[in-house]
Design an enzyme around this catalytic site. Structure first.
Site, PDB file in Angstrom:
ATOM      1  CE  LYS A 144      -4.537   0.677   0.054  1.00  0.00           C
ATOM      2  NZ  LYS A 144      -5.505  -0.109  -0.716  1.00  0.00           N
ATOM      3  CG  ASP A 147      -7.223   3.333  -1.483  1.00  0.00           C
ATOM      4  OD1 ASP A 147      -7.549   4.164  -0.626  1.00  0.00           O
ATOM      5  OD2 ASP A 147      -7.441   2.118  -1.349  1.00  0.00           O
TER       6      ASP A 147
END
Length: 449
Positions: free
Chosen positions: A122, A162
């Site tokens: 991430k 995201d």
């Protein structure tokens, strides 16, 4: 296990979201550790909570007025035992190491559940795209990639979008990567269709969440048709959750953003959803404008002084939290139960607090943790990687069919793992154990690295 968690908290005392994610997973895998003592001898728990690589860097960029700004950028390569690191980039003021480590940790097990060869990672920045011009966002993305390009690649780490990172941002990021590396490779997913993106990718997380919910209901010989559903959020995940719920005959009565939520008792139909998509994707407006357009809907402004969210205090049978982490508290969970909700399927990452989860499980709610129910997005990202590798593009029907198959497989995997360890029907335990075992076995096979 307790010692590992306490040591983690002492080393990184301010990473509350990360602690929560680790405790949730480790609290459910104790039976696996008892069955396979080699896992503890290999210090698997200690290795799982330490990122394989944690990259932090400075991003310096110019706004349209010529003012210099400085932001922080991150990429966390959490675990690559089953494939290249895979996980989104988030641009939002709330981004910090705790949030990114929790997301990367969750991503490891989510990706394992998809059956596709992807590790977990991430990244992102505390940059806020809201209110910025396209040119400012382009400059920021280019500056971000000028550092990140050293650490990613199609066989190393494949970021995606995201919160705050959509097709526009992916385009700017990819353009700079291509210039710096002088190559056109599938280093990012979520690309536009004209240059390597996959059909169904924007829809995948929301669609997949609804497909998973349908599988859960099928275990009780039920369907989504005729169900009243609460949905939070109004971004990509929420929009396509609503779209697929409409397709399957459900009635959606709520959507939200950080400013508040709208409640439309008549239901959000296709015309109203189209308005939300234009509002959010094109005009980048606020959800309060929905109530201006449709006066029968009621807008409620967010009130940080309340210890509950009124969105979750409405009559319904199903809830799809699709906004952000920890948006459903214990009190919210009690309100959901009181209002008739018996299914909660998470579109966001870790949107339910531990207290809320305990309440759902104690009351026989069909509860789907995000690492299982929202895995459709990363699954189709994996399919985009496959298409990029083969230099082809699958038709919409094929991608959607593969997504349905993957979500059905994840559902079965969760049920099977839960039953094997004496917790039939517990999707939280099933998802955690199934993802944990796959990752840990790969780590052990590869030795102490």
């Amino acid at each position: 296990m307790i010692e590992v968690i306490e040591r983690m908290k002492r080393k990184d005392p301010y990473e509350k979201e990360f602690h929560q994610a680790v405790e949730e997973v480790f609290g459910t895998v104790r039976p696996v550790l008892e069955r396979y003592p080699d896992y503890r001898r290999s210090a698997i728990l200690e290795r799982l909570i330490e990122p394989e690589r944690l990259i932090q860097f400075r991003i310096t960029w110019l706004d349209d007025a010529g003012q210099v700004h400085v932001n922080r950028g991150y990429r966390i390569q959490m675990n690559g035992a089953i494939g290249p690191y895979k996980g989104g980039l988030r641009f939002h003021p709330s981004v910090n190491l705790s949030i990114l480590k929790f997301l990367a940790f969750e991503q490891v097990f989510k990706n394992a559940l998809t059956t596709l060869p992807m590790g977990g990672g991430k990244g992102g920045s505390d940059f806020d795209p809201k209110g910025k011009s396209d040119t400012e966002i382009m400059r920021f993305c280019q500056a971000f990639m000028m550092e990140l390009f050293r650490h990613v690649g199609p066989d190393t780490d494949v970021p995606a979008g995201d919160i705050g990172v959509g097709a526009r941002e992916i385009g700017y990021l990819f353009g700079m990567y291509r210039k710096l590396r002088n190559e056109f490779t599938g280093v990012l997913t979520g690309k536009s269709l004209g240059w390597g993106g996959s059909l169904i990718r924007p829809e995948a997380t929301g669609y997949g969440n609804v497909y998973f919910a349908s599988e859960m209901l099928a275990t009780r010989s039920d369907t989504l048709a005729g169900k009243t559903c609460l949905v939070s959020g109004s971004g990509n995940v929420a929009q396509y959750t609503v779209e697929k719920l409409i397709d399957l005959g459900a009635k959606v009565v709520s959507m939200s953003d950080s400013s508040g939520f709208v409640y439309d008792e008549a239901g959000i139909d296709r015309e109203k959803l189209a308005f939300v998509k234009r509002l959010k994707n094109v005009r980048r407006g606020r959800i309060r404008e929905y109530a201006d357009k449709y006066p029968n809907a009621v807008y409620t402004e967010a009130d940080p002084q309340l210890d509950f969210n009124p969105l979750w205090d409405r009559p319904a049978q199903c809830a799809f939290p699709s906004a952000t982490q920890n948006e459903i508290s214990g009190k919210d969970a009690q309100n959901l139960l009181r209002n008739g909700v018996f299914l909660v399927s998470e579109g966001a990452n870790m949107p339910s607090t531990p207290d809320a989860i305990d309440i759902f499980l104690a009351n026989n709610v069909l509860y789907a943790p995000g690492k299982a129910s929202n895995a459709g997005g990363v699954a189709v990202s994996g399919l985009e990687m496959s298409q990029n590798s083969m230099r082809l593009s699958w038709p919409r029907e094929e991608v959607d069919s593969r997504l349905k198959t993957i979500m059905k497989s994840i559902h079965k995997t969760c049920l099977d793992a839960a039953a094997e360890y004496g917790k039939p029907g517990n999707y939280l335990i099933g998802a955690n154990i199934a993802g944990f075992v796959k990752v840990v076995n790969a780590m052990i096979d590869q030795g102490i690295v």
